[in-house]
Design a protein around this motif. Structure first.
Motif, PDB file in Angstrom:
ATOM      1  N   ALA A  29       0.818  -1.215   0.000  1.00  0.00           N
ATOM      2  CA  ALA A  29       0.000   0.000   0.000  1.00  0.00           C
ATOM      3  C   ALA A  29       0.854   1.268   0.000  1.00  0.00           C
ATOM      4  O   ALA A  29       0.608   2.203  -0.782  1.00  0.00           O
ATOM      5  CB  ALA A  29      -0.930   0.003   1.211  1.00  0.00           C
ATOM      6  N   GLU A  30       1.881   1.296   0.844  1.00  0.00           N
ATOM      7  CA  GLU A  30       2.731   2.486   0.923  1.00  0.00           C
ATOM      8  C   GLU A  30       3.506   2.683  -0.372  1.00  0.00           C
ATOM      9  O   GLU A  30       3.653   3.810  -0.869  1.00  0.00           O
ATOM     10  CB  GLU A  30       3.696   2.346   2.101  1.00  0.00           C
ATOM     11  CG  GLU A  30       4.583   3.562   2.332  1.00  0.00           C
ATOM     12  CD  GLU A  30       3.796   4.820   2.675  1.00  0.00           C
ATOM     13  OE1 GLU A  30       4.280   5.913   2.313  1.00  0.00           O
ATOM     14  OE2 GLU A  30       2.709   4.702   3.269  1.00  0.00           O
ATOM     15  N   LEU A  31       3.996   1.586  -0.942  1.00  0.00           N
ATOM     16  CA  LEU A  31       4.755   1.661  -2.189  1.00  0.00           C
ATOM     17  C   LEU A  31       3.851   2.108  -3.348  1.00  0.00           C
ATOM     18  O   LEU A  31       4.286   2.847  -4.233  1.00  0.00           O
ATOM     19  CB  LEU A  31       5.377   0.298  -2.494  1.00  0.00           C
ATOM     20  CG  LEU A  31       6.620   0.252  -3.389  1.00  0.00           C
ATOM     21  CD1 LEU A  31       7.710   1.175  -2.866  1.00  0.00           C
ATOM     22  CD2 LEU A  31       7.144  -1.168  -3.492  1.00  0.00           C
ATOM     23  N   HIS A  36       1.967   6.343  -7.208  1.00  0.00           N
ATOM     24  CA  HIS A  36       0.983   7.320  -7.682  1.00  0.00           C
ATOM     25  C   HIS A  36       1.501   8.745  -7.521  1.00  0.00           C
ATOM     26  O   HIS A  36       1.274   9.606  -8.387  1.00  0.00           O
ATOM     27  CB  HIS A  36      -0.325   7.148  -6.909  1.00  0.00           C
ATOM     28  CG  HIS A  36      -0.993   5.829  -7.175  1.00  0.00           C
ATOM     29  ND1 HIS A  36      -1.836   5.215  -6.280  1.00  0.00           N
ATOM     30  CD2 HIS A  36      -0.924   4.990  -8.255  1.00  0.00           C
ATOM     31  CE1 HIS A  36      -2.260   4.077  -6.787  1.00  0.00           C
ATOM     32  NE2 HIS A  36      -1.709   3.912  -7.968  1.00  0.00           N
ATOM     33  N   SER A  37       2.217   8.987  -6.405  1.00  0.00           N
ATOM     34  CA  SER A  37       2.798  10.314  -6.191  1.00  0.00           C
ATOM     35  C   SER A  37       3.839  10.633  -7.258  1.00  0.00           C
ATOM     36  O   SER A  37       3.894  11.759  -7.783  1.00  0.00           O
ATOM     37  CB  SER A  37       3.432  10.386  -4.802  1.00  0.00           C
ATOM     38  OG  SER A  37       4.119  11.607  -4.617  1.00  0.00           O
ATOM     39  N   GLU A  65      14.348   7.308  -6.084  1.00  0.00           N
ATOM     40  CA  GLU A  65      15.378   6.447  -5.501  1.00  0.00           C
ATOM     41  C   GLU A  65      14.778   5.559  -4.409  1.00  0.00           C
ATOM     42  O   GLU A  65      15.114   4.369  -4.311  1.00  0.00           O
ATOM     43  CB  GLU A  65      16.500   7.303  -4.911  1.00  0.00           C
ATOM     44  CG  GLU A  65      17.532   6.531  -4.088  1.00  0.00           C
ATOM     45  CD  GLU A  65      18.209   5.408  -4.853  1.00  0.00           C
ATOM     46  OE1 GLU A  65      18.719   4.471  -4.194  1.00  0.00           O
ATOM     47  OE2 GLU A  65      18.229   5.448  -6.101  1.00  0.00           O
ATOM     48  N   ARG A  66      13.885   6.127  -3.615  1.00  0.00           N
ATOM     49  CA  ARG A  66      13.220   5.332  -2.576  1.00  0.00           C
ATOM     50  C   ARG A  66      12.363   4.238  -3.205  1.00  0.00           C
ATOM     51  O   ARG A  66      12.350   3.092  -2.732  1.00  0.00           O
ATOM     52  CB  ARG A  66      12.349   6.243  -1.717  1.00  0.00           C
ATOM     53  CG  ARG A  66      11.594   5.508  -0.619  1.00  0.00           C
ATOM     54  CD  ARG A  66      10.612   6.419   0.079  1.00  0.00           C
ATOM     55  NE  ARG A  66       9.617   5.646   0.816  1.00  0.00           N
ATOM     56  CZ  ARG A  66       8.430   6.133   1.196  1.00  0.00           C
ATOM     57  NH1 ARG A  66       8.110   7.393   0.909  1.00  0.00           N
ATOM     58  NH2 ARG A  66       7.583   5.372   1.835  1.00  0.00           N
ATOM     59  N   GLY A  72      10.117  -1.202  -5.879  1.00  0.00           N
ATOM     60  CA  GLY A  72       8.974  -0.775  -6.685  1.00  0.00           C
ATOM     61  C   GLY A  72       8.965  -1.346  -8.088  1.00  0.00           C
ATOM     62  O   GLY A  72       7.903  -1.697  -8.624  1.00  0.00           O
ATOM     63  N   TYR A  73      10.153  -1.457  -8.699  1.00  0.00           N
ATOM     64  CA  TYR A  73      10.219  -1.951 -10.074  1.00  0.00           C
ATOM     65  C   TYR A  73       9.982  -3.455 -10.161  1.00  0.00           C
ATOM     66  O   TYR A  73       9.638  -3.977 -11.219  1.00  0.00           O
ATOM     67  CB  TYR A  73      11.574  -1.599 -10.690  1.00  0.00           C
ATOM     68  CG  TYR A  73      11.772  -0.115 -10.902  1.00  0.00           C
ATOM     69  CD1 TYR A  73      10.971   0.595 -11.779  1.00  0.00           C
ATOM     70  CD2 TYR A  73      12.747   0.588 -10.192  1.00  0.00           C
ATOM     71  CE1 TYR A  73      11.137   1.965 -11.963  1.00  0.00           C
ATOM     72  CE2 TYR A  73      12.925   1.944 -10.363  1.00  0.00           C
ATOM     73  CZ  TYR A  73      12.115   2.639 -11.251  1.00  0.00           C
ATOM     74  OH  TYR A  73      12.266   3.989 -11.423  1.00  0.00           O
TER      75      TYR A  73
END
Length: 231
Positions: A29-31, A36-37, A65-66, A72-73
């Motif tokens: 959820a956080e990722l 989206h941001s 970078e985070r 994420g990828y």
């Protein structure tokens, strides 16, 4: 400190999720919010063009970078692999409503939610429920490939033989740890019980011998020695 634990929600209501894919991604959820941001920031930077500020660019670089550092990828590929392994079509899952799932499918989806997360410890309660031979075989391989630990409760002895490195046996209010899978546990438990039986038999013989000595000498001139043995 900081240990990440994944536990299966027995209710499996997948709160807030509309599709199978959304539910499977719930651990990210956080990722996903960060993703989206980044999309919104990227669109804003493109619109502003030469008027974009260094603060905006620096924030975008930091968030990017985070996103990379936190996986994420790899997130989509990871979710797709787990869903496929547990019998779902990842492409269909992106549009399939949770309301169309059977009880068994919801069980498999709940397991998928656990397996996609980056947890240090997985708490798996009867994970092979609702799995067929093919998906069980996939789960065995998947668990063997993980760096994280898994604590498993299961009645599937063949499954435990494949994945378990230790068996914790709970009986009569005590626990005993055994090395290996289920078959190793059965053999070691039997050997342990035989050893305990021999020790008990030896102790019983010793006690009987001592009790006989006490009975014969408790009233004799060596009463003190008999009382000492009684103690």
């Amino acid at each position: 400190s900081g240990l990440k634990v994944a536990v299966l929600d027995q209710h499996r209501d997948f709160a807030g999720a509309g599709t199978v894919w959304d539910a499977a991604c719930s651990g990210f959820a956080e990722l996903l919010r960060l993703e989206h941001s980044l999309q919104a920031q990227g669109e804003a930077i493109a619109v502003r063009g030469d008027r974009v500020s260094m603060d905006e660019l620096n924030r975008y670089d930091r968030d990017l970078e985070r996103f990379r550092r936190e996986g994420g990828y790899e997130m989509e590929a990871r979710v797709s692999a787990v869903l496929h392994g547990l019998g779902f079509d990842p492409d269909i899952a992106k549009h399939q409503s949770l309301s169309t799932l059977s009880g068994g499918e919801r069980g498999r989806l709940g397991l998928a939610c656990q397996l996609v997360t980056e947890a240090d410890l997985l708490l798996l309660d009867e994970p092979t429920n609702h799995l067929d031979l093919e998906t069980t075989a996939w789960l065995v391989d998947h668990l063997k490939s993980l760096d994280s630990a898994a604590l498993i409760i299961s009645h599937d002895r063949a499954f435990l033989d494949e994945v378990a490195e230790h068996i914790l046996h709970i009986e009569n209010g005590t626990t005993q740890s055994y090395d290996g899978g289920y078959s190793d546990f059965v053999r070691q438990r039997e050997e342990r019980r035989l050893t305990q039986g021999r020790a008990f038999s030896t102790k019983a013989k010793t006690i009987a011998k001592e009790e006989d000595y006490i009975a014969r000498h408790i009233a004799s001139q060596i009463t003190k020695q008999a009382m000492g043995r009684a103690r």
